[in-house]
Motif scaffolding. Structure first.
Motif, short mmCIF file in Angstrom:
data_model
loop_
_atom_site.label_atom_id
_atom_site.label_comp_id
_atom_site.label_asym_id
_atom_site.label_seq_id
_atom_site.Cartn_x
_atom_site.Cartn_y
_atom_site.Cartn_z
N LEU A 343 32.97 51.97 42.25
CA LEU A 343 32.41 51.09 43.52
C LEU A 343 31.00 51.98 43.78
O LEU A 343 30.29 51.62 44.72
CB LEU A 343 33.05 50.83 44.44
N ASP A 344 31.07 53.35 43.60
CA ASP A 344 30.03 54.28 43.78
C ASP A 344 29.85 55.45 42.81
O ASP A 344 30.89 55.53 41.94
CB ASP A 344 30.14 54.74 45.31
N GLU A 345 28.99 56.47 43.01
CA GLU A 345 28.85 57.36 42.07
C GLU A 345 29.68 58.55 42.38
O GLU A 345 29.87 59.53 41.68
CB GLU A 345 27.20 57.88 41.82
N ALA A 372 30.19 49.93 36.68
CA ALA A 372 30.09 49.79 38.13
C ALA A 372 30.09 48.16 38.23
O ALA A 372 30.58 47.57 37.28
CB ALA A 372 28.71 50.37 38.26
N ILE A 373 29.98 47.75 39.57
CA ILE A 373 29.95 46.41 39.62
C ILE A 373 28.74 45.55 38.94
O ILE A 373 27.68 46.27 38.83
CB ILE A 373 30.18 45.98 41.09
N ALA A 377 26.12 39.64 38.78
CA ALA A 377 27.14 38.62 39.28
C ALA A 377 27.36 38.63 40.85
O ALA A 377 27.41 37.53 41.55
CB ALA A 377 28.51 39.06 38.66
N LEU A 378 27.15 39.72 41.33
CA LEU A 378 27.21 40.09 42.93
C LEU A 378 26.11 39.11 43.58
O LEU A 378 26.20 38.53 44.20
CB LEU A 378 27.07 41.61 43.22
N LEU A 394 35.90 39.59 45.37
CA LEU A 394 36.07 38.35 44.37
C LEU A 394 35.82 39.21 42.98
O LEU A 394 36.63 38.85 41.98
CB LEU A 394 35.01 37.55 44.44
N LEU A 395 34.92 40.04 42.84
CA LEU A 395 34.68 41.01 41.43
C LEU A 395 35.71 41.82 41.38
O LEU A 395 36.26 42.01 40.20
CB LEU A 395 33.38 41.45 41.70
#
Ligand SMILES: Nc1ncnc2c1ncn2[C@@H]1O[C@H](COP(=O)(O)OP(=O)(O)OP(=O)(O)O)[C@@H](O)[C@H]1O
Ligand SMILES: [Mg+2]
Lengths: 428, 251
Positions: A343-345, A372-373, A377-378, A394-395
């Motif tokens: 979710l992050d680097e 990554a996300i 889609a987001l 949701l993802l």
């Protein structure tokens, strides 16, 4: 060859702080043997190849770092609506009042600590033996340490279809608890049992489970390692599978500063099936390691590994998964997938998938991805009015779904899913 | 309803100006169409209005019902009544179409301080709307747009629009990839939503859609600007002669 100095010091320091349970128990010989094996192998250090991605120091130190208990009263009890036989441990100590009577049809259940004088030969012949088998080709000294020093555990012998799951509930109540439990589970031919496990267990927890699944028997296992942030755990599950038998295990992990879950499976009889799955969600200091070693020793067996991790704020996920196909284990179907959603680097996923194959008529595949996300889609979800954090949840759930689908029982799967949804909401 | 003034937009990542002063005013209850050559900036305009990342507004404004929307998050714009039917709807493996729609409908209701729809009411509503768009129950259960045909994806966009009942509907080439019958279905879906309080901005390359959804105004966009505005006859002119004449006229 003598052990390296660091290893020897680590081992002796740890051993000097430990105490064997009182003698006069049928497990004495197995414990003594395990202790000498610990001395021979030495406890793991970060220089060991098998511990390259996970620093074992806090698992091998004489005393682990303290871990504050975490208030989980905002959660409903996991598996609360499932009819089950509850066995409760608090910091590794059996809680008789909170536990159900240890009896049900087709199943005999006893406590390791109490079984010493009783005539349960099956456990005497089993205690530590699968653990020993699981020490090669890769050593697992923390499992031998467990066999030597386990203070208690549950011994389960199943001769038919168990009417309900055995549910082990591990509470954590002291900041400095250091628990070692060793369970033995033996399923006779055609028997069926589901074991549920949940709870943080202790500030530091070393758990070993040996599972012997005879021909045509089926063992299911679903576990949830809770939100307790500072706990540390090393767990081993050693399983031997007979012909036509089934083993299915799923683990959900959320937080916990250090978790090393080892799964060692030997497909010994033809046409056996072993599925291992895990969904882990970590934040910050979280370090989660799934180490799996599956040996195909027989013909026409199927093994499947599905591991998913969601990591953020610098969390680290590790996957070491191996499929070993022995000579003659033809028609092996081996599958392995390990994936992470970063979710992050700052977060990291370290994967070491391995195949070692000595038979020619096999189908094995493995894959590992890190991503990554999906921003498109987001945005799509948000453009329909779904707030960003909810869209992300949701993802995340969609990503973990493939692992959760591995749980066969629908009620248990629904319970795990709602737990996961709850965790997602609460961690915001 | 929608008021776009002198809108200038460049890409965030590179020094590329895409919209170069778009002016467009759309009153409540009206249908406007935008036509224009490939790459003229039609989708970019729709994305910027919906709040997608990656663009920088360098000048101008966009207001929905008098409110500046350019500073809002995409979900706030949606709650304010904006809806974009995507030119390329996104596939989301693992998220069920039904779950997605219920989450979206209830999130918007919540944002507007309305009661959430009960599971039963939701189900009843979606079944009814899906039926009129010939979307079967199986498609509702499947993950969002995954394995949908091009036409199914477009119908799914209209289903979402019907469920969310937005005030300002932007349709970006919803007709592309549709067979003749599906186009009729989609047009009927849109027409069923036509209302005094609802406006449509229909981006299309073809007059055919506009036979079904009759526009009040037609705009021609080229190189990041609206270069000509007229009545429905403008669409016919494009259909017959292409853009060459119009471009020459303006140049
Ligand atoms: N992210 C991006 N990176 C690079 N170029 C972009 C990006 N987004 C848009 N563009 C460019 O901006 C211009 C306008 O694109 P846009 O998609 O808005 O056109 P359009 O009018 O919708 O075209 P079409 O009719 O083909 O759908 C094109 O030249 C396109 O290549
Ligand atoms: Mg476009």
């Amino acid at each position: 060859m003598a052990l390296a100095k660091l290893k020897q010091d680590t081992t002796e320091t740890r051993l000097s702080a430990m105490q064997m349970p009182e003698g006069g128990h049928w497990s004495d010989a197995a414990r003594a043997d395990a202790l000498s094996r610990v001395r021979m192998m030495g406890l793991p250090t970060r220089r060991d190849e098998y511990w390259k991605y996970t620093n074992p120091t806090t698992l091998t130190d004489a005393n682990g770092p303290p871990a504050a208990t975490f208030d989980m009263s905002d959660e409903s009890q996991l598996f609360g609506d499932i009819d089950r036989l509850k066995i409760v441990f608090v910091d590794g100590v059996y809680d008789a009042d909170a536990s159900d009577p240890l009896a049900m049809e087709h199943v005999t259940i006893a406590r390791l600590a109490e079984a010493g004088e009783k005539d349960i030969h099956w456990a005497k012949d089993m205690y530590g033996t699968l653990e020993i088998d699981g020490q090669s080709p890769v050593e697992r000294p923390l499992a031998a340490l467990n066999t030597a020093f386990a203070s208690d555990g549950i011994l389960i012998h199943v001769t038919g279809k168990a009417p309900k799951p055995v549910s082990m509930i591990y509470h954590h109540s002291s900041d400095t608890s250091d628990a070692i439990l060793h369970h033995c589970i033996k399923l006779e031919s055609g028997a069926e049992l589901t074991v549920l496990e949940n709870g943080p267990a202790a500030a530091r927890f070393n758990k070993c489970m040996e599972i012997d699944v005879a021909d045509g028997a089926a063992f299911h296992h679903v576990r949830a390692q809770g939100r307790d942030h500072e706990r540390r755990a090393v767990t081993h599950m050693f399983t031997r599978l007979g012909a036509n038998s089934t083993y299915k295990s799923f683990t959900l992990t959320a937080n916990g500063v250090l978790t090393r879950n080892e799964t060692i499976i030997d497909l010994r009889g033809d046409d056996a099936i072993a599925h291992v799955a895990g969904a882990a969600m970590g934040d910050g200091d979280f370090h989660h390691d799934d180490t799996v070693f599956i040996t195909h020793d027989a013909v026409n067996c199927e093994s499947r590994q599905v591991f998913k991790k969601v990591l953020r704020n610098g969390a680290v996920g590790v996957f070491q998964g191996k499929i070993l196909v022995q000579p003659g284990a033809q028609k092996t179907d081996g599958y392995q997938i390990s994936q992470s959603l970063l979710l992050d680097e700052d977060s990291q996923f370290l994967a070491k998938p391995e195949l070692e194959i000595y038979a020619d008529d096999v189908a094995c595949s493995h894959g590992s991805t890190s991503g990554a996300i999906d921003e498109d889609a987001l945005f799509y979800l948000r453009s329909r009015g779904v707030p960003e954090h909810q869209a992300q949840d949701l993802l995340v759930l969609a990503f973990l779904a493939e692992a959760i689908e591995e749980i066969e029982d629908e009620d248990i799967a629904a319970d795990i899913l709602s737990r996961l949804e709850g965790w997602l909401v609460r961690r915001r | 309803m929608l008021e776009i003034k002198n809108l200038h937009v460049k890409l965030e990542e590179e020094d590329k100006q895409i919209l170069k002063g778009v002016d467009l005013t759309l009153e409540a209850g009206k249908v406007h169409a935008i036509m224009g050559p490939n790459g003229s900036g039609k989708s970019t305009l729709s994305y910027v209005l919906a709040g997608r990342d990656g663009y920088e507004v360098t000048d101008g404004s966009a207001k929905l019902g008098g409110e500046d929307i350019l500073e809002m998050d995409p979900e706030e714009r949606a709650a304010a009544g904006l809806f974009l039917a995507f030119q390329y709807p996104v596939e989301i493996p693992g998220v069920g179409n039904m779950t997605f729609l219920r989450t979206a409908v209830n999130a918007q209701r919540k944002a507007r301080s309305e009661d959430e729809l009960s599971a039963a009411d939701f189900l009843k509503l979606i079944r009814e709307k899906a039926k009129s768009l010939k979307i079967d129950a199986d498609m509702l259960k499947r993950p969002v747009n995954v394995g949908f045909s091009g036409g199914e994806k477009k119908r799914n966009e209209i289903l979402q629009m019907a469920m969310l009942e937005p005030k300002m509907c932007i349709l970006d080439e919803t007709d592309s990839g549709l067979d003749v019958d599906a186009m009729k279905l989609v047009a009927e879906g849109v027409n069923a939503l036509r209302d005094e309080g609802r406006s449509f901005l229909v981006i299309t390359h073809y007059q055919r859609l506009l036979d079904h959804i009759k526009p009040d105004v037609v705009h021609i966009m080229a190189d990041g600007k609206i270069i000509k505005t007229g009545g429905p006859e403008l669409a016919l002119e494009v259909e017959n002669n292409g853009y060459a004449d119009i471009l020459a006229e303006v140049a």
